[in-house]
Design a protein around this motif. Structure first.
Motif, mmCIF file in Angstrom:
data_model
loop_
_atom_site.group_PDB
_atom_site.id
_atom_site.type_symbol
_atom_site.label_atom_id
_atom_site.label_comp_id
_atom_site.label_asym_id
_atom_site.label_seq_id
_atom_site.Cartn_x
_atom_site.Cartn_y
_atom_site.Cartn_z
ATOM 1 N N ASP A 1 32.209 43.844 32.660
ATOM 2 C CA ASP A 1 33.464 43.089 32.562
ATOM 3 C C ASP A 1 34.660 43.942 32.987
ATOM 4 O O ASP A 1 35.562 43.469 33.678
ATOM 5 N N PHE A 2 34.649 45.203 32.565
ATOM 6 C CA PHE A 2 35.748 46.102 32.922
ATOM 7 C C PHE A 2 35.776 46.341 34.431
ATOM 8 O O PHE A 2 36.854 46.317 35.056
ATOM 9 N N GLN A 3 34.613 46.559 35.027
ATOM 10 C CA GLN A 3 34.543 46.780 36.475
ATOM 11 C C GLN A 3 34.994 45.535 37.244
ATOM 12 O O GLN A 3 35.622 45.644 38.299
ATOM 13 N N GLN A 4 34.696 44.349 36.702
ATOM 14 C CA GLN A 4 35.142 43.121 37.353
ATOM 15 C C GLN A 4 36.668 43.023 37.354
ATOM 16 O O GLN A 4 37.276 42.588 38.336
ATOM 17 N N LYS A 5 37.289 43.431 36.247
ATOM 18 C CA LYS A 5 38.753 43.408 36.193
ATOM 19 C C LYS A 5 39.360 44.407 37.188
ATOM 20 O O LYS A 5 40.383 44.124 37.830
ATOM 21 N N ILE A 6 38.730 45.577 37.308
ATOM 22 C CA ILE A 6 39.193 46.579 38.274
ATOM 23 C C ILE A 6 39.092 46.020 39.695
ATOM 24 O O ILE A 6 40.016 46.165 40.514
ATOM 25 N N LEU A 7 37.965 45.368 39.995
ATOM 26 C CA LEU A 7 37.788 44.766 41.318
ATOM 27 C C LEU A 7 38.820 43.668 41.559
ATOM 28 O O LEU A 7 39.380 43.554 42.658
ATOM 29 N N ALA A 8 39.069 42.840 40.533
ATOM 30 C CA ALA A 8 40.057 41.759 40.661
ATOM 31 C C ALA A 8 41.432 42.320 41.018
ATOM 32 O O ALA A 8 42.089 41.842 41.958
ATOM 33 N N GLY B 1 42.030 45.209 42.317
ATOM 34 C CA GLY B 1 41.923 45.886 43.608
ATOM 35 C C GLY B 1 42.060 44.928 44.783
ATOM 36 O O GLY B 1 42.792 45.211 45.736
ATOM 37 N N VAL B 2 41.368 43.769 44.710
ATOM 38 C CA VAL B 2 41.437 42.817 45.832
ATOM 39 C C VAL B 2 42.815 42.165 45.912
ATOM 40 O O VAL B 2 43.345 41.920 47.013
ATOM 41 N N ILE B 3 43.426 41.916 44.754
ATOM 42 C CA ILE B 3 44.794 41.377 44.748
ATOM 43 C C ILE B 3 45.764 42.395 45.362
ATOM 44 O O ILE B 3 46.610 42.054 46.196
ATOM 45 N N GLY B 4 45.600 43.668 44.961
ATOM 46 C CA GLY B 4 46.452 44.729 45.504
ATOM 47 C C GLY B 4 46.281 44.886 47.006
ATOM 48 O O GLY B 4 47.268 45.057 47.742
ATOM 49 N N PHE B 5 45.024 44.801 47.484
ATOM 50 C CA PHE B 5 44.747 44.919 48.923
ATOM 51 C C PHE B 5 45.457 43.814 49.699
ATOM 52 O O PHE B 5 46.143 44.076 50.697
ATOM 53 N N VAL C 1 52.618 43.194 39.436
ATOM 54 C CA VAL C 1 52.618 43.749 38.064
ATOM 55 C C VAL C 1 52.277 42.658 37.058
ATOM 56 O O VAL C 1 51.435 42.856 36.154
ATOM 57 N N MET C 2 52.921 41.497 37.191
ATOM 58 C CA MET C 2 52.641 40.374 36.298
ATOM 59 C C MET C 2 51.172 39.942 36.411
ATOM 60 O O MET C 2 50.507 39.669 35.403
ATOM 61 N N THR C 3 50.670 39.884 37.632
ATOM 62 C CA THR C 3 49.281 39.471 37.856
ATOM 63 C C THR C 3 48.310 40.439 37.201
ATOM 64 O O THR C 3 47.316 40.023 36.586
ATOM 65 N N THR C 4 48.569 41.719 37.308
ATOM 66 C CA THR C 4 47.706 42.737 36.697
ATOM 67 C C THR C 4 47.646 42.564 35.188
ATOM 68 O O THR C 4 46.576 42.683 34.578
ATOM 69 N N ILE C 5 48.788 42.254 34.566
ATOM 70 C CA ILE C 5 48.817 42.018 33.114
ATOM 71 C C ILE C 5 47.941 40.819 32.753
ATOM 72 O O ILE C 5 47.164 40.855 31.789
ATOM 73 N N TYR C 6 48.034 39.736 33.538
ATOM 74 C CA TYR C 6 47.223 38.544 33.277
ATOM 75 C C TYR C 6 45.733 38.815 33.471
ATOM 76 O O TYR C 6 44.906 38.316 32.709
#
Length: 421
Positions: free
Chosen positions: A112-119, A121-125, A323-328
């Motif tokens: 679950d944690f890795q999925q959040k990191i990937l999420a 990451g792809v948003i940031g990219f 930033v807001m998206t990362t919090i969500y």
């Protein structure tokens, strides 16, 4: 045909692949789950046909923001932009990032944690891509639009022809409730989200009085048929209990139909579809806080209204959204986030549908090349559907509904302060 293609392009996103589990679980029975998709489509179509009259009479850039400003005043338009900036846009992007990571587990195991990191990451990219080149972001969107139709077409054809489960009944079970059915309809509305953009083409199409309703009816009917047949195909292949328990039901069905290799192909198509939907939100959604800042309608508007000198993109507004998206992403799940954003937006969608009565009463002099058919029945269906959604969400998902209401109401003193200064 081009207008119909626009409707299909803006509405079909990730919801059709990831909402079936939630819809069938809330409905409590296969038949009621399918009915939820039908009712959600009818509410959407009634709202779309009604708002199209406003769009045709007020064909201004800005869509819903412009309609609310003309019909209800700047304060209500501000509140829309306020909740879009703080809830809808980052919440929608976070939801799409989460389901992208969920779908990626079809290829690689992730915690679950890795999925959040990937999420994140792809948003940031994609955020960086759109910061550097809006034109490239637009090209990505064109490719993804084609890709998202392929898995839908394949799943429908092969699911209906080769499925063995035939799990279409019961229509209603002991687990079915009125509140549950309402929650199921709310789930479908994330998949139908995007319909409000249909009105934005009112001032650009030839003979809007004739072609706009055709585009809305034709486009949304095709979307409804696609959504309903996909769900029928899913429960034709897998027992509904497995659909309810799955985080990626479409991929699971593809695995049954085509084996590991074929499922990988469908899963890749779904990933591209989500990728494109996410890029679309970044491409258009981050312009909302930028546009509001340009109008001095956000705190720190001096910073948020600045563009990057080299690329001409609203970098500061995009950073705020990221930033807001990362919090969500860190604090929410796909279903929670989508229910939150749908609830908040339907406050304003319902106001927009009701706005047709204000339009006819207060602006009779405006030229209206298109009028909603069966007035006032169609608008009343849209209003009744919107009110039902809002009340049902307050009763069944009170915490997140209240969060949406509080965020909206906080905008009132912020607006007063900004206008005073």
């Amino acid at each position: 045909m081009e207008a119909i293609a626009v409707v299909i392009g803006v509405v079909i996103g990730s919801g059709i692949f990831f909402k079936p589990a939630k819809v069938f679980t809330d409905a409590g029975a296969p038949g009621l789950g399918i009915l939820a998709w039908v009712v959600g489509g009818i509410i959407t179509m009634a709202a779309g046909l009604t708002v199209a009259e406003i769009a045709a009479a007020i064909p201004k850039t800005g869509g819903l923001f412009a309609y609310l400003k003309e019909l209800y005043g700047e304060k209500w338009a501000f509140l829309l932009g306020w909740v879009q900036t703080l809830v809808y846009i980052p919440g929608s992007m976070a939801a799409l990032g989460i389901v992208f990571a969920t779908q990626a587990t079809a290829f690689v195991n992730l915690t679950d944690f890795q999925q959040k990191i990937l999420a994140v990451g792809v948003i940031g990219f994609l955020m960086i891509v759109n910061m550097l080149s809006t034109k490239f972001g637009g090209k990505l969107q064109s490719v993804a639009t084609v890709a998202k139709l392929l898995p839908i077409f394949v799943l429908v054809i092969f699911g209906l022809l080769k499925g063995q489960a035939h799990n279409f009944t019961p229509i209603v079970s002991d687990a079915s409730t009125t509140a549950g059915f309402g929650a199921a309809i709310l789930g479908t509305l994330w998949a139908y989200d995007g319909w409000i953009n249909v009105g934005n083409i009112a001032g650009e199409i030839e003979n809007p009085g004739k072609n706009l309703p055709r585009a809305i009816i034709g486009g949304l009917l095709l979307v409804m048929v696609a959504y309903i047949t996909v769900n029928i195909a899913l429960i034709n292949v897998l027992p509904v209990e497995q659909i309810m328990a799955s985080k990626k039901a479409a991929s699971d069905v593809a695995k049954v139909l085509f084996g590991e290799g074929g499922a990988a192909f469908i899963s890749a198509g779904i990933l591209i579809s989500i990728f494109g939907a996410l890029n679309g939100y970044i491409l258009t959604g981050t312009r909302v806080p930028y546009a509001m800042a340009k109008e001095r309608l956000l705190p720190y508007h001096e910073v948020l209204s600045k563009e990057n000198e080299k690329y001409g993109t609203p970098v500061n507004a995009m950073v705020l959204t990221f930033v807001m998206t990362t919090i969500y992403v860190a604090t929410g799940s796909f279903d929670i986030l989508t229910e939150l954003v749908v609830f908040v937006l339907w406050i304003f969608f319902t106001m927009a549908v009701a706005g047709v009565f204000i339009l006819r009463k207060n602006f009779p002099h405006l030229h209206r090349p298109y009028e909603v058919p069966l007035f006032p029945i169609i608008p009343l269906i849209g209003i009744a559907g919107g009110v039902f959604i809002l009340i049902n969400t307050l009763l069944t998902n009170t915490t997140y509904a209240l969060y949406g209401v509080v965020v909206t109401l906080v905008g009132l003193p912020v607006y007063k302060y900004l206008r005073k200064n």
